[in-house]
Write a protein that holds these residues in place. Structure first.
Motif, PDB file in Angstrom:
ATOM      1  N   GLU A 123       0.721  -1.148  -0.025  1.00  0.00           N
ATOM      2  CA  GLU A 123      -0.045   0.036   0.056  1.00  0.00           C
ATOM      3  C   GLU A 123       1.039   1.231   0.038  1.00  0.00           C
ATOM      4  OE1 GLU A 123      -3.033   0.170  -0.904  1.00  0.00           O
ATOM      5  OE2 GLU A 123      -3.766  -1.858  -0.268  1.00  0.00           O
ATOM      6  N   GLY A 124       2.160   1.236   0.649  1.00  0.00           N
ATOM      7  CA  GLY A 124       3.024   2.324   0.561  1.00  0.00           C
ATOM      8  C   GLY A 124       3.341   2.398  -0.736  1.00  0.00           C
ATOM      9  N   MET A 125       3.712   1.361  -1.475  1.00  0.00           N
ATOM     10  CA  MET A 125       4.112   1.459  -2.861  1.00  0.00           C
ATOM     11  C   MET A 125       2.990   2.032  -3.864  1.00  0.00           C
ATOM     12  SD  MET A 125       4.542  -1.512  -5.777  1.00  0.00           S
ATOM     13  CE  MET A 125       2.848  -1.889  -5.927  1.00  0.00           C
ATOM     14  N   VAL A 126       1.643   1.845  -3.572  1.00  0.00           N
ATOM     15  CA  VAL A 126       0.600   2.431  -4.105  1.00  0.00           C
ATOM     16  C   VAL A 126       0.510   3.862  -4.169  1.00  0.00           C
ATOM     17  CG1 VAL A 126      -1.837   2.436  -4.517  1.00  0.00           C
ATOM     18  CG2 VAL A 126      -0.719   0.247  -4.470  1.00  0.00           C
ATOM     19  N   VAL A 127       0.697   4.152  -2.918  1.00  0.00           N
ATOM     20  CA  VAL A 127       0.706   5.643  -2.396  1.00  0.00           C
ATOM     21  C   VAL A 127       2.046   6.320  -3.251  1.00  0.00           C
ATOM     22  CG1 VAL A 127       1.088   7.364  -0.881  1.00  0.00           C
ATOM     23  CG2 VAL A 127      -0.265   5.476  -0.289  1.00  0.00           C
ATOM     24  N   SER A 128       3.035   6.009  -3.165  1.00  0.00           N
ATOM     25  CA  SER A 128       4.139   6.554  -3.899  1.00  0.00           C
ATOM     26  C   SER A 128       3.720   6.767  -5.531  1.00  0.00           C
ATOM     27  CB  SER A 128       5.421   5.905  -3.576  1.00  0.00           C
ATOM     28  OG  SER A 128       5.702   5.796  -2.122  1.00  0.00           O
ATOM     29  N   LEU A 129       3.290   5.426  -6.027  1.00  0.00           N
ATOM     30  CA  LEU A 129       3.013   5.374  -7.245  1.00  0.00           C
ATOM     31  C   LEU A 129       1.889   6.793  -7.686  1.00  0.00           C
ATOM     32  CD1 LEU A 129       3.321   1.623  -8.393  1.00  0.00           C
ATOM     33  CD2 LEU A 129       4.636   3.421  -8.869  1.00  0.00           C
ATOM     34  N   GLN A 130       1.057   6.469  -6.945  1.00  0.00           N
ATOM     35  CA  GLN A 130      -0.244   7.736  -7.146  1.00  0.00           C
ATOM     36  C   GLN A 130       0.401   8.967  -6.981  1.00  0.00           C
ATOM     37  OE1 GLN A 130      -2.912   6.064  -4.243  1.00  0.00           O
ATOM     38  NE2 GLN A 130      -4.627   5.242  -5.736  1.00  0.00           N
ATOM     39  N   THR A 131       1.414   9.511  -6.267  1.00  0.00           N
ATOM     40  CA  THR A 131       1.968  10.684  -6.220  1.00  0.00           C
ATOM     41  C   THR A 131       2.699  10.924  -7.459  1.00  0.00           C
ATOM     42  OG1 THR A 131       2.247  10.410  -3.704  1.00  0.00           O
ATOM     43  CG2 THR A 131       3.476  12.157  -4.872  1.00  0.00           C
ATOM     44  N   ILE A 132       3.426  10.039  -7.878  1.00  0.00           N
ATOM     45  CA  ILE A 132       3.840  10.051  -9.219  1.00  0.00           C
ATOM     46  C   ILE A 132       3.030  10.068 -10.364  1.00  0.00           C
ATOM     47  CG2 ILE A 132       5.520   9.283 -10.996  1.00  0.00           C
ATOM     48  CD1 ILE A 132       6.890   7.704  -8.720  1.00  0.00           C
ATOM     49  N   GLU A 133       1.982   9.534 -10.519  1.00  0.00           N
ATOM     50  CA  GLU A 133       0.792   9.865 -11.198  1.00  0.00           C
ATOM     51  C   GLU A 133       0.097  11.062 -11.310  1.00  0.00           C
ATOM     52  OE1 GLU A 133      -2.839   7.164 -12.913  1.00  0.00           O
ATOM     53  OE2 GLU A 133      -2.769   7.669 -10.644  1.00  0.00           O
ATOM     54  N   ARG A 134       0.005  11.482 -10.040  1.00  0.00           N
ATOM     55  CA  ARG A 134      -0.613  13.095  -9.799  1.00  0.00           C
ATOM     56  C   ARG A 134       0.169  14.037 -10.494  1.00  0.00           C
ATOM     57  NH1 ARG A 134      -0.028  14.420  -4.174  1.00  0.00           N
ATOM     58  NH2 ARG A 134       1.663  15.385  -4.890  1.00  0.00           N
ATOM     59  N   ASP A 135       1.616  13.880 -10.589  1.00  0.00           N
ATOM     60  CA  ASP A 135       2.500  14.818 -10.840  1.00  0.00           C
ATOM     61  C   ASP A 135       2.769  14.597 -12.309  1.00  0.00           C
ATOM     62  OD1 ASP A 135       2.394  16.193  -8.376  1.00  0.00           O
ATOM     63  OD2 ASP A 135       4.010  15.305  -7.775  1.00  0.00           O
ATOM     64  N   TYR A 136       2.711  13.531 -12.739  1.00  0.00           N
ATOM     65  CA  TYR A 136       3.201  13.213 -14.117  1.00  0.00           C
ATOM     66  C   TYR A 136       2.484  11.988 -14.680  1.00  0.00           C
ATOM     67  CZ  TYR A 136       7.546  15.123 -12.384  1.00  0.00           C
ATOM     68  OH  TYR A 136       8.565  15.923 -11.834  1.00  0.00           O
ATOM     69  N   GLY A 137       0.974  12.356 -14.770  1.00  0.00           N
ATOM     70  CA  GLY A 137      -0.092  11.739 -15.345  1.00  0.00           C
ATOM     71  C   GLY A 137       0.026  11.553 -16.696  1.00  0.00           C
ATOM     72  N   LYS A 138       0.660  12.250 -17.635  1.00  0.00           N
ATOM     73  CA  LYS A 138       0.604  11.975 -18.959  1.00  0.00           C
ATOM     74  C   LYS A 138       1.782  11.166 -19.271  1.00  0.00           C
ATOM     75  CE  LYS A 138       2.355  15.121 -22.881  1.00  0.00           C
ATOM     76  NZ  LYS A 138       2.759  16.274 -23.436  1.00  0.00           N
ATOM     77  N   TYR A 139       2.554  10.564 -18.204  1.00  0.00           N
ATOM     78  CA  TYR A 139       3.523   9.660 -18.602  1.00  0.00           C
ATOM     79  C   TYR A 139       3.152   8.422 -17.601  1.00  0.00           C
ATOM     80  CZ  TYR A 139       5.644  13.886 -20.306  1.00  0.00           C
ATOM     81  OH  TYR A 139       5.900  15.011 -20.870  1.00  0.00           O
ATOM     82  N   VAL A 140       2.286   8.325 -16.747  1.00  0.00           N
ATOM     83  CA  VAL A 140       2.260   7.001 -15.768  1.00  0.00           C
ATOM     84  C   VAL A 140       0.688   7.089 -15.549  1.00  0.00           C
ATOM     85  CG1 VAL A 140       2.669   6.048 -13.462  1.00  0.00           C
ATOM     86  CG2 VAL A 140       4.323   7.597 -14.342  1.00  0.00           C
ATOM     87  N   LYS A 141       0.092   5.527 -15.748  1.00  0.00           N
ATOM     88  CA  LYS A 141      -1.458   5.627 -15.579  1.00  0.00           C
ATOM     89  C   LYS A 141      -1.491   4.352 -14.681  1.00  0.00           C
ATOM     90  CE  LYS A 141      -5.780   5.460 -16.476  1.00  0.00           C
ATOM     91  NZ  LYS A 141      -6.434   6.062 -15.477  1.00  0.00           N
TER      92      LYS A 141
END
Length: 110
Positions: A87-105
């Motif tokens: 779940e910690g991994m998911v939170v970190s990935l969602q943070t990246i997605e929030r800031d770089y959503g054009k590159y991560v889904k």
């Protein structure tokens, strides 16, 4: 784009995840999005192994492919630790997605 899929059990536990593709945010070696997603995902896998002793099934391939499957027959105590790390991994990935959503889904599936 990096496609991330998180697979959950009916009870909501993360049972596996896959990553595929490339962020294409910058040139190879300078791509902070790719580096971030890689660091978060491999860091989570390494943490699960080091801190719980659980050895997931890992498959890597071309095109930035990573698949990681976690055993489901774990004791309650170990399962809780594994889930907290994932779940910690998911939170970190969602943070990246929030800031770089054009590159991560990120997609969630049951």
């Amino acid at each position: 784009m990096i496609q991330t899929t998180i697979y959950r059990t009916e009870s909501g536990h993360i049972k596996s995840f896959t990553l595929s593709g490339h962020a294409l945010f910058a040139n190879r070696g300078d791509d902070i999005v790719c580096a971030g997603v890689s660091a978060v995902s491999f860091g989570a896998i390494n943490s699960v192994i080091a801190l719980t002793g659980v050895e997931p099934e890992i498959e890597q391939g071309d095109g930035g492919f990573l698949r990681c499957v976690f055993p489901t027959n774990l004791s309650k105590d170990i399962q809780e630790k594994v889930q907290l790390l994932l779940e910690g991994m998911v939170v970190s990935l969602q943070t990246i997605e929030r800031d770089y959503g054009k590159y991560v889904k990120i997609t969630f599936k049951k």
